[in-house]
Design an enzyme around this catalytic site. Structure first.
Site, short mmCIF file in Angstrom:
data_model
loop_
_atom_site.label_atom_id
_atom_site.label_comp_id
_atom_site.label_asym_id
_atom_site.label_seq_id
_atom_site.Cartn_x
_atom_site.Cartn_y
_atom_site.Cartn_z
N LYS A 105 45.28 37.24 44.26
CA LYS A 105 43.86 37.26 44.60
C LYS A 105 43.33 35.83 44.76
CE LYS A 105 39.62 39.41 42.63
NZ LYS A 105 39.14 40.21 41.47
N SER A 186 36.64 44.21 42.76
CA SER A 186 36.61 43.07 43.65
C SER A 186 37.99 42.64 44.15
CB SER A 186 35.94 41.89 42.95
OG SER A 186 36.71 41.46 41.84
N SER A 210 37.54 45.82 38.54
CA SER A 210 38.02 45.13 39.74
C SER A 210 39.51 45.28 40.04
CB SER A 210 37.65 43.65 39.69
OG SER A 210 36.30 43.48 40.02
#
Ligand code: NAG
Ligand code: NAG
Ligand code: NAG
Ligand code: NAG
Ligand code: NAG
Ligand code: NAG
Ligand code: NAG
Ligand code: NAG
Ligand code: NAG
Length: 546
Positions: A105, A186, A210
């Site tokens: 990420k 997210s 997330s």
């Protein structure tokens, strides 16, 4: 019971059929290939790590204009793969991840050519003193860091009017099980990339939902580890009390391989000192993948949680119905299911504002600490106030301000009501969370009913684990049927739920009980095989054989 065995034997037959002709058949498509498949392909010299990297980069290029799952690819990935191939040729294999490409990420920093921005242009070009601990651990394990996965900007801690998966640095991520599908967030790009086989597996981060949420909306597995099991050093933070780094992968076993590589103590994140000292070596998360793990387990269903969410939004009914069937199947697999293992202080939880207060306060302090570690900082960003000023005044157009507002930061920095985590107003908020997630919530139910884990539909699960740093694992459970109503996100630009949109089942447990949760999730996954029942509308075509 009967249905359970029928499904199990079907899955077993499929596996046997495949292994029987594994040597004669071409390698499985990368959307289905497991880390074990890929590892065997490398061992048997069917392909090299360079071939894999080339293939994954081509797959990313095929779909990224539409899905924006990947923000940057690693310019050094091919060289790294070449070096790992050479090591293997000389007889050194570091472990199961040797030569395996993984996407991380875009809030996990690396000391290489890649940026780490949380999706904000404010941090473009910023440099860090070393790899994030989890990135370094992946490298040591022999993984190839293939690139940075797009995310909801600032891990969804900026705006009241944004969309999941949007960032100024990476564009709008879309999921591929429906047109214009909300990827959730997210860790949006990590979920989409795992689902489509743009890498063997991915890393995400979770503060509240997330990892779990994008995993379930992308028909994949997510492990949200206990806060402290995986170091957050040089990960752009929201909250030291809730942030955690974990794998998003196509199967429980793949996720377990990645967790094994990244977990463990780090002097630069002292929350990792809480890893039980009785375990000098971590549990073997891969060995925990046991088809029989549900037999004899005690699992609870907090009926009042389900009732609360259905009262709030009847749209959850589809996911709850599938969940209740799964609970029956789990009972059939030999687990004792305790119905109405309720959370005693659910009403207070639903009315509580403590979590938001803790996150805002932590963000001010923890973001400043992260920024202080940068060795190069082109925009001179040292505080949340600087990030706010950059977003609103330096690059408002690209940061899409004011359309995507900065409501979360405005509230955090409010001179009257905002405070950071050194303020005396902070600790009572933290204690409220510890009670509502602890004795009054998840931990209380686990203890009162002597449970190994709590079961919940993933849509309803994350908050209870988040506020006490507890672990959770989500596995594919089902998907919305043809004809289901299309429900758009609040902004109106993405499809949140509708035909073919997947959802998951979560196992929540005590701190550091990941091995147990992985076992349950694996047994459920093997018994149901839900992931294989659903195909995305867009699948990259480049394969390692082409
Ligand atoms: C990182 O961002 C800079 C712009 O500041 C860009 O030149 C560079 O190509 C980016 N790195 C990668 C790997 O894309
Ligand atoms: C953990 O580290 C932080 C900063 O790195 C420090 O402020 C804190 O006191 C440390 N806590 C413990 C228990 O060592
Ligand atoms: C648990 O909650 C359900 C749903 O609200 C309720 O029907 C049940 O009576 C509760 N059970 C206990 C033991 O509190
Ligand atoms: C938790 O619930 C119990 C039982 O309803 C109640 O007596 C108690 O006040 C609640 N505690 C908090 C901190 O809300
Ligand atoms: C919030 O608290 C009020 C008063 O205690 C209660 O009636 C209400 O149901 C609570 N809200 C939720 C969503 O539980
Ligand atoms: C936190 O708040 C205190 C008191 O207002 C202040 O002195 C300190 O500089 C703040 N720290 C950060 C990182 O904002
Ligand atoms: C950042 O600070 C340096 C040193 O004070 C200065 O030279 C530079 O112009 C500043 N950059 C920006 C974008 O403000
Ligand atoms: C929020 O975003 C929507 C969609 O772009 C837009 O129509 C609306 O004006 C925005 N709200 C504000 C207050 O800017
Ligand atoms: C790898 C890749 O395709 N990156 C692109 C992701 O999206 C951003 C924003 O549109 C582009 O700038 C990147 O080139």
């Amino acid at each position: 019971m009967v249905a359970f065995h029928a499904i199990t034997s079907l899955v077993a037959r499929a596996v046997i059929a495949w292994s029987a002709c594994a040597t004669a058949q071409p390698f499985p498509d990368l959307i289905d290939a497991s880390i074990d498949d890929i590892r065997l392909g490398l061992e048997n010299k069917i392909f090299t790590s360079v071939d894999l990297v080339t293939t994954y980069l081509a797959r990313i290029a095929e779909v990224n204009a539409e899905l924006k799952a990947v923000t940057e690819v690693n310019p050094d990935a091919l060289d790294i793969a070449k070096a790992l191939d050479a090591e293997r040729a000389q007889g050194t294999v570091r472990g199961p991840l040797h030569g395996i490409p993984i996407l991380i990420k875009n809030n996990i920093a690396t000391l290489d050519k890649m940026n780490n921005t949380a999706g904000s242009l404010a941090l473009l070009g910023a440099r860090v003193p070393r790899d994030a601990f989890v990135a370094a651990r992946l490298r040591t394990a022999g993984a190839v860091l293939l690139g940075k996965a797009n995310l909801s900007q600032w891990a969804n801690f900026r705006s009241s009017n944004s969309s999941n998966g949007w960032s100024a640095h990476g564009g709008q991520v879309r999921a591929a099980y429906a047109r214009d599908q909300d990827p959730s967030g997210s860790s949006s790009g990590s979920g989409v990339a795992a689902a489509l086989g743009l890498a063997a597996a991915c890393l995400g981060t979770e503060t509240d939902g997330s990892i779990l949420s994008p995993s379930h909306r992308n028909n994949v597995v997510g492990i949200k580890p206990t806060v402290g099991l995986t170091s957050r050093d040089l990960v752009i933070p929201i909250s030291e009390h809730q942030d955690t780094v974990g794998p998003i992968a196509r199967s429980v076993r793949d996720a377990a391989y990645v967790l094994q590589a990244i977990a463990g103590p780090d002097v630069n994140d002292n929350y990792t000192a809480a890893i039980p000292s009785g375990i000098p070596v971590l549990p073997d998360y891969v060995a925990a993948c046991d088809k029989g793990a549900l037999r004899g387990a005690r699992l609870g269903v907090p009926g009042n949680v389900i009732e609360l969410f259905l009262d709030f939004d009847a749209g959850y009914q589809t996911e709850v119905d599938a969940f209740l069937s799964a609970v029956t199947l789990i009972g059939g697999a030999g687990a004792t299911v305790v119905q109405n293992a309720n959370f005693t202080n659910l009403t207070e939880w639903a009315n509580s504002t403590a979590e938001g207060a803790v996150l805002r306060a932590d963000f001010i302090t923890n973001l400043a600490s992260y920024l202080a570690k940068l060795t190069s900082n082109p925009n001179n960003i040292t505080s949340l106030a600087d990030v706010l000023a950059f977003t609103q005044k330096v690059a408002p157009k690209l940061e899409e301000f004011p359309n995507r507002d900065t409501a979360t930061w405005d509230q955090a920095l409010d001179p009257q009501t905002g405070f950071n985590n050194t303020d005396p107003r902070f600790f009572p908020q933290l204690l409220e969370n510890r009670f509502l997630g602890g004795e009054g919530g998840l931990f209380g139910a686990l203890d009162r009913y002597q449970l190994d884990a709590i079961l919940l539909p993933t849509s309803l699960a994350s908050g209870f684990a988040a506020i006490v740093g507890a672990p959770a694992v989500t596995v594919p459970l089902g998907f919305y049927p043809v004809g289901a109503p299309v429900v758009r996100n609040a902004r109106g630009d993405l499809v949140d739920t509708g035909p073919n949109v997947p959802f998951g089942l979560s196992f929540l447990g005590r701190s550091f009980s990941e091995a147990k949760l992985i076992g349950f999730a694996y047994a459920f996954e093997q018994a149901t095989g839900t992931r294989a029942k659903l195909r995305p509308y867009l699948v990259p075509k480049t394969e390692v054989r082409s």
